[in-house]
Every structure is written in structure tokens, then in C-alpha cells.
Motif scaffolding. Structure first.
Motif, PDB file in Angstrom:
ATOM      1  N   GLY A 186       0.860  -1.180   0.000  1.00 44.52           N
ATOM      2  CA  GLY A 186       0.000   0.000   0.000  1.00 44.52           C
ATOM      3  C   GLY A 186       0.893   1.225   0.000  1.00 44.52           C
ATOM      4  N   ILE A 187       0.669   2.123  -0.939  1.00 46.05           N
ATOM      5  CA  ILE A 187       1.524   3.311  -1.059  1.00 46.05           C
ATOM      6  C   ILE A 187       0.657   4.569  -1.059  1.00 46.05           C
ATOM      7  N   LEU A 188       1.099   5.554  -0.317  1.00 52.15           N
ATOM      8  CA  LEU A 188       0.465   6.862  -0.325  1.00 52.15           C
ATOM      9  C   LEU A 188       1.478   7.891  -0.823  1.00 52.15           C
ATOM     10  N   VAL A 189       1.031   8.766  -1.686  1.00 51.93           N
ATOM     11  CA  VAL A 189       1.853   9.923  -2.039  1.00 51.93           C
ATOM     12  C   VAL A 189       1.378  11.071  -1.154  1.00 51.93           C
ATOM     13  N   LEU A 190       2.237  11.455  -0.234  1.00 51.22           N
ATOM     14  CA  LEU A 190       1.922  12.604   0.617  1.00 51.22           C
ATOM     15  C   LEU A 190       2.608  13.836   0.043  1.00 51.22           C
ATOM     16  N   GLU A 191       1.906  14.935   0.053  1.00 50.60           N
ATOM     17  CA  GLU A 191       2.522  16.150  -0.462  1.00 50.60           C
ATOM     18  C   GLU A 191       2.129  17.352   0.392  1.00 50.60           C
ATOM     19  N   ARG A 192       2.991  18.316   0.351  1.00 48.48           N
ATOM     20  CA  ARG A 192       2.739  19.579   1.045  1.00 48.48           C
ATOM     21  C   ARG A 192       1.572  20.281   0.368  1.00 48.48           C
ATOM     22  N   GLU A 193       0.716  20.871   1.161  1.00 45.51           N
ATOM     23  CA  GLU A 193      -0.510  21.443   0.608  1.00 45.51           C
ATOM     24  C   GLU A 193      -0.231  22.456  -0.502  1.00 45.51           C
ATOM     25  N   SER A 194       0.831  23.205  -0.351  1.00 49.31           N
ATOM     26  CA  SER A 194       1.112  24.238  -1.344  1.00 49.31           C
ATOM     27  C   SER A 194       1.409  23.657  -2.717  1.00 49.31           C
ATOM     28  N   LEU A 195       1.699  22.365  -2.778  1.00 46.54           N
ATOM     29  CA  LEU A 195       1.982  21.738  -4.052  1.00 46.54           C
ATOM     30  C   LEU A 195       0.732  21.197  -4.730  1.00 46.54           C
ATOM     31  N   ALA A 196      -0.369  21.265  -4.019  1.00 42.28           N
ATOM     32  CA  ALA A 196      -1.583  20.637  -4.523  1.00 42.28           C
ATOM     33  C   ALA A 196      -1.842  21.062  -5.965  1.00 42.28           C
ATOM     34  N   ASN A 218     -10.438   2.371  11.701  1.00 47.63           N
ATOM     35  CA  ASN A 218     -10.030   1.171  10.982  1.00 47.63           C
ATOM     36  C   ASN A 218      -9.139   0.398  11.946  1.00 47.63           C
ATOM     37  N   LEU A 219      -9.670  -0.693  12.451  1.00 43.51           N
ATOM     38  CA  LEU A 219      -9.023  -1.409  13.545  1.00 43.51           C
ATOM     39  C   LEU A 219      -7.771  -2.145  13.087  1.00 43.51           C
ATOM     40  N   HIS A 220      -6.885  -2.412  14.061  1.00 43.03           N
ATOM     41  CA  HIS A 220      -5.850  -3.407  13.784  1.00 43.03           C
ATOM     42  C   HIS A 220      -6.567  -4.731  13.532  1.00 43.03           C
ATOM     43  N   GLY A 221      -7.476  -5.112  14.434  1.00 48.87           N
ATOM     44  CA  GLY A 221      -8.426  -6.203  14.173  1.00 48.87           C
ATOM     45  C   GLY A 221      -7.841  -7.464  13.597  1.00 48.87           C
ATOM     46  N   SER A 222      -6.788  -7.982  14.229  1.00 45.46           N
ATOM     47  CA  SER A 222      -6.110  -9.149  13.663  1.00 45.46           C
ATOM     48  C   SER A 222      -6.845 -10.452  13.932  1.00 45.46           C
ATOM     49  N   GLY A 223      -7.749 -10.445  14.895  1.00 41.91           N
ATOM     50  CA  GLY A 223      -8.517 -11.659  15.187  1.00 41.91           C
ATOM     51  C   GLY A 223      -7.876 -12.592  16.190  1.00 41.91           C
ATOM     52  N   THR A 224      -6.723 -12.214  16.743  1.00 39.90           N
ATOM     53  CA  THR A 224      -6.165 -13.045  17.811  1.00 39.90           C
ATOM     54  C   THR A 224      -6.849 -12.652  19.116  1.00 39.90           C
ATOM     55  N   GLY A 245       3.968  -5.965   7.552  1.00 41.47           N
ATOM     56  CA  GLY A 245       4.549  -4.636   7.410  1.00 41.47           C
ATOM     57  C   GLY A 245       3.791  -3.728   6.459  1.00 41.47           C
ATOM     58  N   ALA A 246       2.922  -4.303   5.641  1.00 42.07           N
ATOM     59  CA  ALA A 246       2.098  -3.488   4.742  1.00 42.07           C
ATOM     60  C   ALA A 246       0.689  -3.302   5.263  1.00 42.07           C
ATOM     61  N   ALA A 247       0.361  -3.972   6.370  1.00 43.19           N
ATOM     62  CA  ALA A 247      -1.027  -3.946   6.857  1.00 43.19           C
ATOM     63  C   ALA A 247      -1.481  -2.515   7.136  1.00 43.19           C
ATOM     64  N   GLY A 248      -0.672  -1.778   7.881  1.00 38.87           N
ATOM     65  CA  GLY A 248      -1.060  -0.421   8.234  1.00 38.87           C
ATOM     66  C   GLY A 248      -1.209   0.470   7.014  1.00 38.87           C
ATOM     67  N   ALA A 249      -0.405   0.215   5.992  1.00 39.05           N
ATOM     68  CA  ALA A 249      -0.477   1.040   4.782  1.00 39.05           C
ATOM     69  C   ALA A 249      -1.743   0.727   3.988  1.00 39.05           C
ATOM     70  N   LEU A 250      -2.057  -0.559   3.830  1.00 44.86           N
ATOM     71  CA  LEU A 250      -3.286  -0.906   3.109  1.00 44.86           C
ATOM     72  C   LEU A 250      -4.515  -0.441   3.892  1.00 44.86           C
ATOM     73  N   GLU A 251      -4.422  -0.500   5.202  1.00 40.10           N
ATOM     74  CA  GLU A 251      -5.534  -0.004   6.017  1.00 40.10           C
ATOM     75  C   GLU A 251      -5.636   1.523   5.941  1.00 40.10           C
ATOM     76  N   ALA A 252      -4.511   2.166   5.779  1.00 44.06           N
ATOM     77  CA  ALA A 252      -4.548   3.618   5.572  1.00 44.06           C
ATOM     78  C   ALA A 252      -5.222   3.945   4.238  1.00 44.06           C
ATOM     79  N   VAL A 253      -4.922   3.152   3.212  1.00 42.89           N
ATOM     80  CA  VAL A 253      -5.578   3.348   1.912  1.00 42.89           C
ATOM     81  C   VAL A 253      -7.093   3.215   2.081  1.00 42.89           C
ATOM     82  N   ALA A 254      -7.517   2.172   2.797  1.00 41.00           N
ATOM     83  CA  ALA A 254      -8.951   1.965   2.996  1.00 41.00           C
ATOM     84  C   ALA A 254      -9.563   3.108   3.809  1.00 41.00           C
ATOM     85  N   THR A 255      -8.832   3.579   4.814  1.00 47.11           N
ATOM     86  CA  THR A 255      -9.353   4.662   5.650  1.00 47.11           C
ATOM     87  C   THR A 255      -9.535   5.945   4.838  1.00 47.11           C
TER      88      THR A 255
END
Lengths: 413, 319
Positions: free
Chosen positions: A232-242, A295-301, A337-347
Motif C-alpha cells: 500500500g503506497i500513499l503519495v503525501l505532499e505539502r498542501e502548497s503543491l496541490a 479502521n481497527l488493527h483487528g487481527s482476530g487473535t 509490514g504493509a497492513a497499516g499502509a493498506l488499512e490507511a488506503v482503505a481509511t
């Protein structure tokens, strides 16, 4: 300059300008999001490594398409981790409207999360079984991976791998956000990438963290998790670049903490999780009552879900039973290691579309963990601020707050 | 970001011993990798070699060697900075850990591979797997010392030493915590047991200036701006010629606050076999003081910091 991500401090706002993903639900973000909203699952029997002696053979494995294989051959990529990262980064950059050449003129950083280096040794694991006493190079040096990715995207400034187990993707995005907000970076490519291999499944089989059935988070029957792979990849940018293209959301807050309790188990009190969520809210300049979705960690353990409930109850009080929450791990597996990123995409997409995907495999939530779990079908909700949690081995915790921006720039999806 | 950061303590484990003996060796132009007999040092043997017996090492039945080294180095850094254990206990979220780990717990992984092979690929030890993570040194050090603030483990390119300091500075300047223990605990183990193995752990105690003053810490070293811009970094660099003492490093380190650097003519080689296309970063040397330190007449010393190639030198220290 004065908003949820920098209010009162004259700090630049950090926007999510592009998304990219590869997951068991599809080759791109649109397929992931459509699958999540439709309640589809990407969980299936593993095919890329031997199934013998595993506690469960189901996983959120990615079966490479012809196009993905062609991409790997074209760029001579010989590891799945590099392939997934580059596919998702290409998509995210295209989504954000950035070209590599244009990025060279900007102050650009790269921060990626991942978990175990064995991700790089797919072939070696089989060789270990076959080669007797021969030594096998394990290709476990992250420097090679970050070098490859930084060179591919011509990142001449900071390029970093964050390896905090299953909190890595979330921590990576948090670091990236702060690089823009506090250090003058203009664009940071961030997120997480991880792959499955037999070694990981044998390890989690031994630890009994694998469920023998399916991930059923926050149910009385929860008995473990299943793993997945992807990026999961996010492109973050400074607002002034919008640019003229619409942005998805503001990456408004983050937090870090450590349980310092046990190498693999969470602190059942949830104290570290309370701390990390509270930090993220404070960083975003919002209060607990402002949070509309988690968006929970929600691993089910059993231990993780119990800890996460305790923490949410502690931080949000009675509102914990009101805030709609979900876990996407039953649909794509726990992507480490990608869980938080894919969950960020969903969020982020939940904020854009004002929809929360359902938690699969849940008939009735555990009455002992009374959260407002979205299950059955996607739910429409008015969302301004959303929280995403990640908790990893070693007691590493991370949380992110995303806030809605420019509500009128998106057409009705 | 604004606000000065102070370096108030150092903990170090090297094949030459602790920081005093290590720095003494540097001053005597002794090359640690050559003289410490690394070829005879078994993986995980550093704490045994140095005869270290800390109660903090008893927190778990099994500890990866790099975790052991990190626990000990962090304990030394805390002591050097004058931070008592009960100060951490009273404010556990005020302290953070940020370590580099490019190769991670290789000895544990190798042990697990051997075990897996012996078991015909059927079963993996849960204990060993629990210690597989690249963050095991930072996590175990946090567990041993009760540190609950940010706990991050990172890897990067050959400028990782500088990235570490920059990320540590970010954590401090953004108020995530007031004290960060940062550095590395690394082994050069690479899956080929026949090759020499060297373990190092070096952890700095960095604090927000006001915090250090508030608790009455002794004078430390000011960590000023760290500039990472290096446009050519992504491109392979030509191999540098052999150094002669004293001689400026041909390519100055990208630290704006540091004026110049010189080597001790100790090229420690390329133990990872990365190849000749890169600068021989694994070298002993020292870096002259910043302007600020010169004014304060604090002199200069060298600090080892991990890099992609093992150990490179950065820094200024010791008031």
C-alpha cells in the motif's frame, strides 16, 4: 495552514495526493476498494510455497497476473517484495499526477515499512530444505531493497525502510507526514510492502497465531489470524503543491509508543495503544469525540482484539460503542509490514466515499467487546476524521489520523 | 524544526571493548576489525568476549546477540548520561528508542535455518521465530529498560548514520519524547558462516536541551542541523583512492555543521563484499569539531555509527 493537521501552528498541511496498492483483492486500488465494499475475500489456499506442516494453508496470497509478470521481467525484478512495491508506487505516482522527471525537481523522500527480511528469500527457503549442509545467502539486507527503490524513483534525499513488525506501514506514513510538516519535504512516497513465504507461515504455525479457520475479529470465536501479502503506497505532499487533481484527505496526525511488555504479546491493559491513539489525536488537533470511524488493527487473535477493545474503551469511553469500526484483515489477510499502509488506503477511501467496508466472517460481535462493528455490508456514514491502528511484535504501536478535505471536489463515486 | 539537541551519553560495545578502549584504539591508529580477531569471534560472542554480566540480560530465556548488545549499550548510555533507571520508570513514555538494523538478527535466523533443516523443513522453533524481527534489538532493549516511548527500527542506504540522527531529531523536535536512545546494534553476519563476523553496538543518548538542563545533566555536545541533501547519492560513485594521514576525506560528509574530516588511514575494508563501485565507507577516522564546538574549545572525537557497510564514523563529542 490552519486545519486539523496544522492548526494554530503555521505548519503546512499534509495531503494524500495519490494511492497505490497491490493485494489479494486485486492489482490496484480500485479493485481493492471495490472488493472491500462488496464484501469479497481474497483469502485462498497458498500456491507459492508448500502447504505441508502449516497450521492453516489459507492466506491472502497474490497470484501474479501476466501483466505483473511482464512488469517484473521488463524491470528485471527478482523479488516479490520489490515487484509489489514498484507496482503500487507506479500507481500512486500516476494517481497523484507526478512524473519521475518532475519529482527530481522536488525535495522528495521515500519511507517504506516492512517486516521480515525473509521476504527476500523465497527461493532460499526451498533451497534450505534441499541443499543439506550448504550455506545459502539469505538476501536479508534491507539496504539493497531501499537502494533499488530509491534508484528506481530517483529519490536523492532521504530513503528509509521502517521495520517495526506489523506497525511498520503505519509508522512509515507517520514519519513521512512529519518530514513534510516539519522538515521541508515537498513530496514523500510512503507506505508498506510485505510478502508471504513458507518460513513465516511455519513460524506463525509454531506460535499458534494462525487461526485454523478464518479471521473472525471481535467475535467470541476468534482464534487467530491469517496472513497476506501486497503493498500500500500513499503519495503525501505539502498542501502548497496541490495540483489540479483532487486530493483524498489530510494526513493529520500520528503517534508512536511501545508496550515494553512482551516480545510477541500485547500489553493486555492496552496502555500503549491508548497512548498512541491519544498522541495521534493530539497531533491532529482533534478530540476523541471528533473521531467518526476507526479502521481497527483487528487481527482476530484473542489477545490483540481484547487489548484493542480495552484501549478504545479507555480512550473513547461510552462513545466506543457508537463509533463505527471495521477490520479489513479478514478480506486480504494480515499483510504484516504493509497492513497499516493498506488499512490507511482503505481509511482514506472511506473518508472520500463516506463508506465503511464490512468486516467479513462476523455473524455477531462478541458481547464482551461491544464495539460498533460494521459487518454484513458496507455502511454509509458521515465521516470527517478517521483513525487507523497498528500493533506489532515487540510491542511497537502506531496510529494515524486522516481528515476529510475538499468534500466538493469528488463526484459521487 | 527548531530547538537544540544535546548528546549526553554514549554506550558502545565493540570487538575492542567499551567506548573508552575503542576510542583509545582509534587514537592509537589501531584498526578494530584487523586487531580484534573478528575471525575468531563467534556469532553472538561479544558480551561473552567482554565478560559482561548485566541483570538486564536475564529478561528472557533466549536473547538474540544483537539484542543483548543493545541492552548493554543502552544501559551504558543511560549511565553515561546520568539517567537513573527510576527516571525512566517514572516517565516511561518520555524516552524513545531508534535503532538501525540493515541485516537484523542474523545469528538467530541462521540458527533457525539450521534447525529447520535438521527437522526436514517441518517445524520451526517459536522461540527463535519470535526473535526474527529486525526490530528485536530495539524492542528487547525497551522491554529490559521499561522504555515505552517511540520504538523505531530503520534501515537505509549508506547515509543511514545521518538518517538516524535526523529521525531522532524529528522525534525530539516534534515532542514525541524528550530523550531518544539512538544508534545501532548490528552484526556483519551474512548467512555465510565461514566469513568473519563482527558485532557492534553503539547507542547515543540524545535529549532536548531544556530537558537536559532541567535535570542538571552535565554539558553535552550540541547536535545542530543535519543536512542530507546529496543530489548524486542515487548514482554509483567512483572508488576513492587510498587515504594517507592526515588527509581530508575527498568527499566531505554531508553534515553542514561539521567543517572537515580526516581519516586515520585505516581502511577497514569491505567485509560485506559490496564491491568496489562504492566509496570505502568502512573506515576509521575523525571529524573536526563544528564551529560551535570550536568556540567552546571542546575539541573533537570520533564516534562510530552504523552504515550500510558496517561502521562508519561520524561526529563530535565529549565536552
Amino acid at each position: 495552514m490552519a486545519d486539523a493537521s496544522g492548526r494554530g501552528l503555521s505548519l503546512p498541511r499534509v495531503l494524500v495526493a495519490g494511492l497505490g496498492s497491490v493485494s489479494a483483492l486485486g492489482e490496484d486500488t480500485a479493485q481493492l476498494w471495490d472488493g472491500l465494499l462488496a464484501g469479497r475475500t481474497g483469502i485462498k489456499p497458498v500456491a507459492n510455497f508448500r502447504q505441508e506442516h502449516l497450521r492453516n494453508v489459507l492466506a491472502g496470497e497474490i497470484r501474479l497476473s501476466a501483466a505483473q509478470r511482464e512488469y517484473a521481467e521488463r524491470y528485471r525484478l527478482d523479488s516479490r517484495i520489490a515487484l509489489f512495491a514498484r507496482l503500487a508506487m507506479d500507481e500512486a505516482l500516476k494517481d497523484a499526477g507526478w512524473t519521475r522527471a518532475y519529482l527530481q525537481k522536488k525535495k522528495v523522500g521515500l519511507v517504506l515499512g516492512t517486516s521480515l527480511g525473509m521476504s527476500l528469500v523465497e527461493k532460499s527457503i526451498d533451497q534450505l530444505d534441499e541443499c543439506g549442509g550448504e550455506q545459502v545467502d539469505t538476501y536479508d539486507d534491507f539496504a539493497g531493497l531501499v537502494e533499488e527503490l530509491a534508484d528506481a524513483y530517483r529519490v536523492s534525499s532521504e530513503a528509509l525502510i521502517v521495520t517495526t513488525a506489523c506497525a511498520a506501514g503505519t509508522n512509515a506514513i507517520g514519519i513521512a507526514k512529519d518530514m513534510i510538516r516539519h522538515e521541508g519535504y515537498e513530496v514523500v512516497l510512503c507506505g508498506g510492502v510485505d510478502t508471504l513465504d513458507r518460513m513465516k507461515y511455519l513460524g506463525h504455525s509454531a506460535l499458534n497465531t494462525l487461526t485454523p479457520t478464518l479471521i473472525r475479529p471481535f467475535t467470541p470465536e476468534r482464534d487467530g489470524t491469517l496472513f497476506g501479502e501486497g503493498a500500500g503506497i500513499l503519495v503525501l505532499e505539502r498542501e502548497s503543491l496541490a495540483q489540479e487533481l483532487p486530493t483524498y484527505a489530510a494526513c493529520a496526525g500520528t503517534g508512536y509508543s511501545c508496550d515494553a511488555h512482551h516480545i510477541t504479546g500485547p500489553d493486555p491493559s492496552g496502555a500503549g495503544a491508548v497512548k498512541v491513539m491519544g498522541q495521534a489525536l493530539e497531533d491532529a488537533g482533534i478530540q476523541a469525540e471528533d473521531v467518526d470511524h476507526i479502521n481497527l488493527h483487528g487481527s482476530g487473535t484473542p489477545l490483540n482484539d481484547g487489548m484493542e477493545y480495552a484501549a478504545i474503551r479507555e480512550l473513547f469511553g461510552p462513545a466506543a460503542a457508537r463509533i463505527p469500526v471495521t477490520s479489513i484483515k479478514p478480506a486480504i489477510g494480515h499483510v504484516m509490514g504493509a497492513a497499516g499502509a493498506l488499512e490507511a488506503v482503505a481509511t482514506v477511501l472511506s473518508l472520500r466515499d463516506q463508506k465503511i467496508p464490512p468486516t467479513l466472517n462476523v455473524a455477531a460481535p462478541d458481547p464482551e467487546l461491544p464495539l460498533n462493528l460494521v459487518c454484513g455490508e458496507a455502511r454509509v456514514a458521515a465521516l470527517e476524521h478517521a483513525l487507523s491502528n497498528s500493533f506489532g511484535f515487540g510491542g511497537c504501536n502506531g496510529a494515524l489520523v486522516f481528515s476529510r478535505v475538499n468534500a466538493d471536489q469528488w463526484t459521487d463515486p | 524544526m527548531t530547538g537544540d539537541i544535546l548528546l549526553t551519553g554514549i554506550g558502545l560495545l565493540s570487538p575492542l571493548g567499551g567506548k573508552e578502549s575503542f576510542f583509545r584504539a582509534l587514537g592509537e591508529a589501531e584498526a578494530p576489525c584487523r586487531t580484534a580477531g573478528n575471525g575468531s569471534l563467534p556469532p553472538g560472542g561479544l558480551t561473552e568476549l567482554l565478560g559482561i554480566k548485566s541483570p538486564k540480560l536475564q529478561i528472557a530465556r533466549y536473547l538474540d546477540p544483537l539484542a543483548k548488545n543493545a541492552i548493554v549499550a543502552l544501559e551504558e548510555a543511560m549511565g553515561d548520561a546520568g539517567i537513573a533507571p527510576d527516571a525512566v520508570a517514572q516517565d516511561p513514555y518520555g524516552f524513545g528508542i531508534l535503532l538501525a538494523a540493515t541485516r537484523g538478527p542474523g545469528a538467530t535466523r541462521n540458527k533457525a535455518y539450521e534447525q529447520l533443516r535438521a527437522r526436514q523443513g517441518k517445524l520451526l522453533s517459536s522461540t527463535l521465530f519470535s526473535n526474527f524481527g529486525y526490530n528485536i534489538a530495539a524492542a528487547t532493549a525497551a522491554l529490559a529498560h521499561g522504555i515505552k516511548g517511540p520504538n523505531l527500527t530503520v534501515a537505509g542506504r549508506s547515509n543511514l548514520s545521518l538518517l538516524l540522527l535526523r529521525r531522532a531529531r524529528q522525534l525530539l523536535a516534534t515532542g514525541r519524547c524528550h530523550t531518544v536512545f539512538t544508534g545501532f546494534s548490528e552484526s556483519l553476519v551474512n548467512g555465510q558462516a565461514a566469513r568473519p563476523v563482527s558485532e557492534w553496538s553503539c547507542i547515543f543518548c540524545l535529549e532536548r536541551t531544556e530537558r537536559a538542563r532541567q535535570r542538571g545533566a552535565r554539558a553535552g555536545v550540541v547536535l545542530t542541523e543535519i543536512e542530507l541533501e546529496s543530489p548524486g547519492l542515487a548514482q554509483p560513485r567512483p572508488c576513492a583512492p587510498a587515504f594517507r594521514l592526515p588527509r581530508a576525506i575527498p568527499q566531505p560528509l554531508p553534515v553542514a555543521a561539521l567543517a572537515e574530516a580526516e581519516t586515520l588511514d585505516l581502511d577497514l575494508g569491505d567485509p560485506l563484499g559490496i564491491g568496489p563501485e562504492y566509496l570505502p565507507l568502512l573506515q576509521a577516522g575523525r571529524i573536526k569539531a563544528t564551529e560551535r564546538l570550536r568556540v567552546e574549545k571542546t575539541g573533537y572525537i570520533a564516534l562510530p555509527v552504523s552504515s550500510r557497510h558496517g561502521v562508519s564514523l561520524l561526529g563530535v563529542a565529549r565536552a
